[in-house]
Enzyme design. Sequence first.
Site, short mmCIF file in Angstrom:
data_model
loop_
_atom_site.label_atom_id
_atom_site.label_comp_id
_atom_site.label_asym_id
_atom_site.label_seq_id
_atom_site.Cartn_x
_atom_site.Cartn_y
_atom_site.Cartn_z
CG HIS A 178 -0.70 1.72 7.46
ND1 HIS A 178 -0.71 3.05 8.03
CD2 HIS A 178 -1.56 1.22 7.19
CE1 HIS A 178 -2.01 3.41 7.92
NE2 HIS A 178 -2.65 2.22 7.34
CD GLU A 274 -0.26 14.89 3.14
OE1 GLU A 274 -0.44 15.25 4.46
OE2 GLU A 274 1.01 14.65 3.13
CE1 TYR A 284 7.05 16.71 1.65
CE2 TYR A 284 8.88 15.65 2.60
CZ TYR A 284 8.43 16.44 1.78
OH TYR A 284 9.30 16.96 0.92
CE1 TYR A 295 -9.95 5.44 8.12
CE2 TYR A 295 -8.11 4.58 9.37
CZ TYR A 295 -8.44 4.85 8.18
OH TYR A 295 -7.85 4.71 6.94
#
Length: 407
Positions: A178, A274, A284, A295
């Site tokens: 990420h 999103e 957000y 998961y």
Amino acid sequence: MPAITRAALLLSVSLLTAGAACAQTGAPVRQGAKNAPHFEPAFQNQTRAPARDSGIALAVETLAEGLANPWGIAALPDGGYLVTERAGRLRVLGADGSLSEPVRGLPEIAVRDQGGLLDVALGPAFDSDRRIYWTYAKPKDGGYVTAAARGVLSEDRSELTQVEDIFVQEPVSPVAMHFGARILFDGEGRAFVTTGEHSARSERGKAQDLGTTFGKVIRINPDGSVPQDNPYTGEADAIDTIWSLGHRNIQGADIHPESGALWTVEHGPRGGDELNIARAGENYGWPVVSYGINYNGSPVGSGEPRAEGMVEPRYYWDPVIAPGGMVFYDGDMFADWQGDLLISSLNPGALVRLRLDGDTVTGEERLLTDQGRIRDLEIAADGAILALVDAANGKVLRLTPEAATTE
């Protein structure tokens, strides 16, 4: 130069019939069951907007192949492109499909898990200073960070000089996941850099911490200095490069051609990808709220999709599309798509087209569904669409219309 192959993606009569039916009934595109069916959208068309059938079949040319997980692409003024390979190489791709040897001069790159050489962009004054900008996974003591750097591309496009970092994420993460890592410029010459929160549950909470740059949109000047109108400039406990917070992993971003607003698309967990308009100082929600689930099936954060003080996404997907790059279409070749939002899907793999009315999605179409993981998109000078196929033997595809009808 690799041979240019050509294959037409002709829409079958059955698909055209199904698309017409969807347009009449308002049904969404086929996408499978929701992972979080108990969540309801906050407003109409926030998810599963009516399917659109543009009547366009794509002609697909393989412009180049043999690239190791291509990640980012940027158009050069002469019709060529800069293309990154996550394996740590930057290539120059000619309009004729020729590929250069790797450009020399890149810094040390951490090629591990999701890390590597990531996005690339031309600087706002490239015509005069030849500066290009890129993002990458930077190795640091104890782990990895997202970094953005710049350098001067030589006239023969073989080497980078005056290389320097302009942003380095903090703190260091032991997890090479990420990284986010899009970089782009607004109309005023400011750079936006997107980051991720490194995925692990021990790390993801930092997306809500203004003392870190995990899970944020960053806004800086081209040299890395801080614009004085950033929302947290002067706040003692906040990093002043932060523009917005509460993001999971933003891998797609573009500037709206009319409003100048920054639009982003980010990966959710199981469900909850999103589409957002990233505005100064806004939160957000990740990992407090999400339209997806973990998961393992457990709830994310509060177990709710929304909370007071946290911004609703303009659109979300459940199940996910695993979004990569994103671009507002601007060109003549697909004239009916002008202003539409094009998003690359890694899973299940597609070119996702969103029709907009202001900041509301009014329709969705999925094309290029048989080419694998589509990582990034770029618009050529003639209006063709360039798409990167993210694979060990990756490709650059050139997309043109095979046939069209009026939507």
